[in-house]
Every structure is written in structure tokens, then in C-alpha cells.
Design a protein around this motif. Structure first.
Motif, PDB file in Angstrom:
ATOM      1  N   LYS A   9       0.833  -1.206   0.000  1.00  0.00           N
ATOM      2  CA  LYS A   9       0.000   0.000   0.000  1.00  0.00           C
ATOM      3  C   LYS A   9       0.866   1.253   0.000  1.00  0.00           C
ATOM      4  O   LYS A   9       0.556   2.240  -0.663  1.00  0.00           O
ATOM      5  N   VAL A  10       1.971   1.215   0.788  1.00  0.00           N
ATOM      6  CA  VAL A  10       2.882   2.360   0.819  1.00  0.00           C
ATOM      7  C   VAL A  10       3.519   2.564  -0.545  1.00  0.00           C
ATOM      8  O   VAL A  10       3.604   3.688  -1.059  1.00  0.00           O
ATOM      9  N   GLN A  12       2.346   1.752  -3.392  1.00  0.00           N
ATOM     10  CA  GLN A  12       1.324   2.215  -4.318  1.00  0.00           C
ATOM     11  C   GLN A  12       1.046   3.710  -4.157  1.00  0.00           C
ATOM     12  O   GLN A  12       0.759   4.405  -5.132  1.00  0.00           O
ATOM     13  N   SER A  13       1.175   4.194  -2.928  1.00  0.00           N
ATOM     14  CA  SER A  13       0.811   5.586  -2.652  1.00  0.00           C
ATOM     15  C   SER A  13       1.961   6.565  -2.877  1.00  0.00           C
ATOM     16  O   SER A  13       1.738   7.761  -3.019  1.00  0.00           O
ATOM     17  N   LEU A  14       3.200   6.077  -2.904  1.00  0.00           N
ATOM     18  CA  LEU A  14       4.353   6.964  -3.035  1.00  0.00           C
ATOM     19  C   LEU A  14       4.940   6.844  -4.442  1.00  0.00           C
ATOM     20  O   LEU A  14       5.727   5.943  -4.727  1.00  0.00           O
ATOM     21  N   ASP A  15       4.549   7.745  -5.314  1.00  0.00           N
ATOM     22  CA  ASP A  15       5.032   7.683  -6.698  1.00  0.00           C
ATOM     23  C   ASP A  15       5.612   9.013  -7.169  1.00  0.00           C
ATOM     24  O   ASP A  15       5.854   9.209  -8.353  1.00  0.00           O
ATOM     25  N   HIS A  26       8.325   4.774   6.483  1.00  0.00           N
ATOM     26  CA  HIS A  26       7.206   3.845   6.663  1.00  0.00           C
ATOM     27  C   HIS A  26       7.720   2.434   6.963  1.00  0.00           C
ATOM     28  O   HIS A  26       7.197   1.738   7.832  1.00  0.00           O
TER      29      HIS A  26
END
Length: 227
Positions: A9-10, A12-15, A26
Motif C-alpha cells: 500500500k505504501v 502504491q501511494s508513493l510515486d 514507513h
């Protein structure tokens, strides 16, 4: 696993550009600091408290920048009680907020400020889970260790082993006098104290370790007042 889902999830969210540090933060929060506080990659940070890692890291960076040694009053004791001590993500969801709270914890040195911090947590986030209560008590134990010049305390189901920083104690005569009247306590040739106790639960270890350290602080500070 649950941790693997968190990592995905991390990711996926950090791009965005420069997200590497956020990703590392994280990941550290998820798995613990491992070998920085122990001999193996086993997440020892969850046993001794995140605030110790934070303070040790800041001290090391400061010493490297200044090209000198860490100041004598800036050392941090190592505390191993064998129980999780952290601010769970389920209790404080925001990572930056958790890190800020850990930094504040690192600066607390007396029972009144630790109790006040616990009250603040309860007001802001609700009744704390056991891990948070243990964390606050570990912070109190850390403060006692510094006052008694204790470098490390390792507590388990059968008692505790205490190591003094630089093998030094402010009132050695008082310590010997106290030990002569105590049962199940031994001073080893390497100047480590071994306490034999039945502490099967984390609660017993926290309570017992705190009681022992308060007594050692009393003995140490008695000599300082006399001087």
C-alpha cells in the motif's frame, strides 16, 4: 502477511519524486530498527522503545557533524523487557505525528512529565492500548537508568541483569552494604548485578525493574547529596 500488505500500500501511494525517504520511514515504522539496537536483525526496537533509537540516531549524527565525541550526558541506556513498546498505527494513524510524539517522549525525564504525556495521549486519541502504557513506563525506566548510571537492564521471566556505564557507580560502599542484606542478588566479577526474580509477565517485569532501579537511584544519589 499484514506487513506485506502495508508495504504494498505504501509503494502504491508513493510515486512522486523524492518519495524514497518517506518509503524508508514507513518501512522502519513497520518492521523496527533491527540491528541498530541489537546483535541481530530482529526488530529489537519494539522491545526497548522507538524513542531510544531516535535519540541514539540524533546523537550519532550530531557527533559525526561536529567531528567529536558524544557528550557525556547525552548517552542512552539499553532496556530489554521482552514486551512490545510502541505507538501502534491503529492508535495514531499518521506517521509524521507518531514520529513527532516519539521525539517528544525522548525528552521526558521525570514521572510528572511522563504522566502528563499519557493524559494528553488519552485525551487526543482515546484510551491507550497496552503497548503505549508499556512505552511510557519504559521511558520512566530509561530516566531512572540515567540517574543511576546504568548502561543496560535486561529483564526476563527469571529476573534481571544490570550493567553500569563504564563499570562505575556513585556509591559503591552503599551498594555493597545493600547487597549484603539482599537475598537472590549477586554482583558478578564484571560488575554486573544479577537479580533472581519470578517475573513471568511483562507487567511483573516492568513493575519489578522499576522498583529495583528506584532503589539503586536512592543509593547513588545519597552519596551525591553527602558530597
Amino acid at each position: 502477511t499484514a506487513n506485506a500488505e502495508k508495504r504494498l500500500k505504501v509503494l502504491q501511494s508513493l510515486d512522486s519524486l523524492g518519495a524514497g525517504f518517506q518509503l524508508a520511514s514507513h518501512d522502519l515504522d513497520i518492521r523496527g530498527a533491527g540491528n541498530l539496537l541489537g546483535d541481530e536483525q530482529s526488530g529489537h526496537i519494539r522491545e526497548v522503545g522507538y524513542e531510544l533509537y531516535q535519540q541514539m540516531l540524533e546523537e550519532a549524527v550530531s557527533a559525526l557533524k561536529e567531528g567529536g565525541e558524544i557528550e557525556a550526558d547525552q548517552w542512552s541506556p539499553t532496556i530489554a523487557i521482552g514486551t512490545p513498546v510502541l505507538l501502534p498505527e491503529s492508535y495514531v494513524e499518521d506517521l509524521d505525528l507518531r514520529l513527532g510524539l516519539y521525539r517528544r517522549l525522548a525528552s521526558l525525564t521525570d514521572d510528572a512529565s511522563i504522566d502528563a504525556f499519557g493524559v494528553e495521549l488519552a485525551d487526543r486519541f482515546g484510551p491507550p492500548p497496552p503497548e503505549v502504557g508499556h512505552l511510557l513506563r519504559i521511558v520512566g525506566i530509561k530516566a531512572l537508568c540515567r540517574r543511576a548510571n546504568i548502561d543496560k537492564i535486561d529483564a526476563g521471566p527469571k529476573g534481571a541483569v544490570i550493567s553500569f556505564r563504564d563499570n562505575s557507580f556513585d556509591n559503591p560502599d552503599g551498594l555493597i552494604a545493600w547487597l549484603s542484606n539482599e537475598r537472590d542478588v549477586k554482583l558478578r566479577p564484571d560488575f554486573r548485578l544479577v537479580f533472581r526474580r519470578d517475573w513471568e509477565t511483562a507487567e511483573e517485569r516492568l513493575k519489578g525493574a522499576t522498583s529495583l532501579l528506584r532503589r539503586l537511584v536512592e543509593i547513588a544519589e545519597k552519596n551525591r547529596k553527602a558530597a
